[in-house]
Design an enzyme around this catalytic site. Sequence first.
Site, mmCIF file in Angstrom:
data_model
loop_
_atom_site.group_PDB
_atom_site.id
_atom_site.type_symbol
_atom_site.label_atom_id
_atom_site.label_comp_id
_atom_site.label_asym_id
_atom_site.label_seq_id
_atom_site.Cartn_x
_atom_site.Cartn_y
_atom_site.Cartn_z
ATOM 1 N N ASP A 1 36.311 42.796 54.648
ATOM 2 C CA ASP A 1 35.656 43.656 53.467
ATOM 3 C C ASP A 1 34.803 43.233 53.080
ATOM 4 O O ASP A 1 34.243 44.217 52.505
ATOM 5 C CB ASP A 1 36.577 44.023 52.082
ATOM 6 N N ASP B 1 39.812 37.478 50.796
ATOM 7 C CA ASP B 1 40.306 38.341 49.363
ATOM 8 C C ASP B 1 39.523 39.496 49.674
ATOM 9 O O ASP B 1 38.054 40.044 50.652
ATOM 10 C CB ASP B 1 39.002 37.385 48.548
ATOM 11 N N ASP C 1 40.552 38.868 57.115
ATOM 12 C CA ASP C 1 40.112 38.000 56.264
ATOM 13 C C ASP C 1 40.911 37.938 54.621
ATOM 14 O O ASP C 1 42.323 38.528 55.080
ATOM 15 C CB ASP C 1 38.808 38.842 55.622
HETATM 16 O O1 LIG Z 1 36.227 36.124 53.056
HETATM 17 P P1 LIG Z 1 37.181 35.987 52.271
HETATM 18 O O2 LIG Z 1 38.647 35.349 52.746
HETATM 19 O O3 LIG Z 1 36.879 37.302 52.112
HETATM 20 O O4 LIG Z 1 36.608 34.741 50.700
HETATM 21 C C1 LIG Z 1 34.550 35.410 50.682
HETATM 22 C C2 LIG Z 1 34.860 35.232 49.083
HETATM 23 O O5 LIG Z 1 36.193 35.548 48.423
HETATM 24 C C3 LIG Z 1 36.596 35.022 47.096
HETATM 25 O O6 LIG Z 1 35.233 35.304 46.080
HETATM 26 C C4 LIG Z 1 35.691 36.742 46.277
HETATM 27 O O7 LIG Z 1 37.228 36.726 45.678
HETATM 28 C C5 LIG Z 1 36.807 36.237 44.347
HETATM 29 C C6 LIG Z 1 39.147 37.107 43.546
HETATM 30 O O8 LIG Z 1 38.974 38.245 44.134
HETATM 31 C C7 LIG Z 1 36.024 36.934 43.361
HETATM 32 O O9 LIG Z 1 36.307 36.887 42.369
HETATM 33 C C8 LIG Z 1 35.046 37.278 44.014
HETATM 34 O O10 LIG Z 1 33.978 38.126 42.834
HETATM 35 C C9 LIG Z 1 34.755 37.222 44.859
HETATM 36 O O11 LIG Z 1 33.196 37.416 45.986
HETATM 37 C C10 LIG Z 1 36.322 33.173 46.904
HETATM 38 O O12 LIG Z 1 36.430 32.698 45.611
HETATM 39 C C11 LIG Z 1 35.119 32.720 47.955
HETATM 40 O O13 LIG Z 1 34.904 31.258 47.701
HETATM 41 C C12 LIG Z 1 35.193 32.963 49.429
HETATM 42 O O14 LIG Z 1 33.519 33.020 49.521
#
Ligand SMILES: O=P(O)(O)OC[C@H]1O[C@H](O[C@H]2O[C@H](CO)[C@@H](O)[C@H](O)[C@H]2O)[C@H](O)[C@@H](O)[C@@H]1O
Length: 283
Positions: A214, A34, A32
């Site tokens: 995560d 983020d 993954d």
């Molecule tokens: O599946 P992932 O790669 O973990 O993506 C999930 C979402 O991640 C992002 O949002 C998350 O990270 C941001 C930056 O650290 C944070 O600001 C936010 O609160 C988190 O939820 C991304 O912007 C989303 O589009 C993804 O779905």
Amino acid sequence: MSSMTAPHPIDDQWDRFRSTLADASQLLLCLDFDGTLAPIVEEPDEASPTPENEAALASLVSASAVSTAIVSGRALADVRDRIDGPKTYAGNHGLELSRHGLVAVHPVARKRTSRLEAVCTALETVLEPVPNCRIENKRLTGTVHVRSVPRRLRPVVRRHTHAVVDRFGNDALEVSTGKRIFEIGPSIPWGKGNAVALIAADLPSETVPIYIGDDVTDESAFRIVEPDGIGIRVGGDEPSAASCRVESPTEVATVLDWLGSVGVDLLESDTSELSSVDTSSFE
Ligand SMILES: O=P(O)(O)OC[C@H]1O[C@H](O[C@H]2O[C@H](CO)[C@@H](O)[C@H](O)[C@H]2O)[C@H](O)[C@@H](O)[C@@H]1O
């Protein structure tokens, strides 16, 4: 089929890692983005992998016994710009998949893009007065970010998001939650786990899958890899389909370094040869 229990700290699990990799000849490593390769930050555009994770992943990408894939909730093009190297990328929670030089998009999700566009446009207007609320239109899914929204206003954002999706989505779209986000996507039984199953189906049967993630949407991928492979949850010890956990993206680098050194050696060692070796000199 794995159940939801508290994952074990990884330090209790290294023997299992050793035996699992020694029994395999190939590793499929799915990651993954983020919260796993990149620490969570306030501003989604500013997320980037830690240098340690970037370097460790680059080393794994070059190992012939390892196939690597990024499996993200971000749009495919977005996540590919943020981390380079792997041959396979799944974006939008598995709704788009890039491999073998081709990009496949889930046909139902593709049909619902205009509806999603209408929802994102309406949310831009409705949520415009909410300070620091941000709408991320990812074409196949959309994200409403509330991380920087004052806490007291988050329930208001949730209510408006559901109302707009009910009005324009007409049962074709649904809302789910992630880390300080509301995710809007097609109401179809498809997620990261389906993408991981597709990627794994291309690889030899003696491949062991490991998935590191995560968030809630990573659970479907943990269910696919466990119990023959290993799911590693990043963060707290709440119940998960993953059997192991690490604390943070910093600890993810430790796992990636181990896989790139000890892990690759174990994959390449021929255990049948080892059993026929005279070990008396070691006793
Ligand atoms: O599946 P992932 O790669 O973990 O993506 C999930 C979402 O991640 C992002 O949002 C998350 O990270 C941001 C930056 O650290 C944070 O600001 C936010 O609160 C988190 O939820 C991304 O912007 C989303 O589009 C993804 O779905």
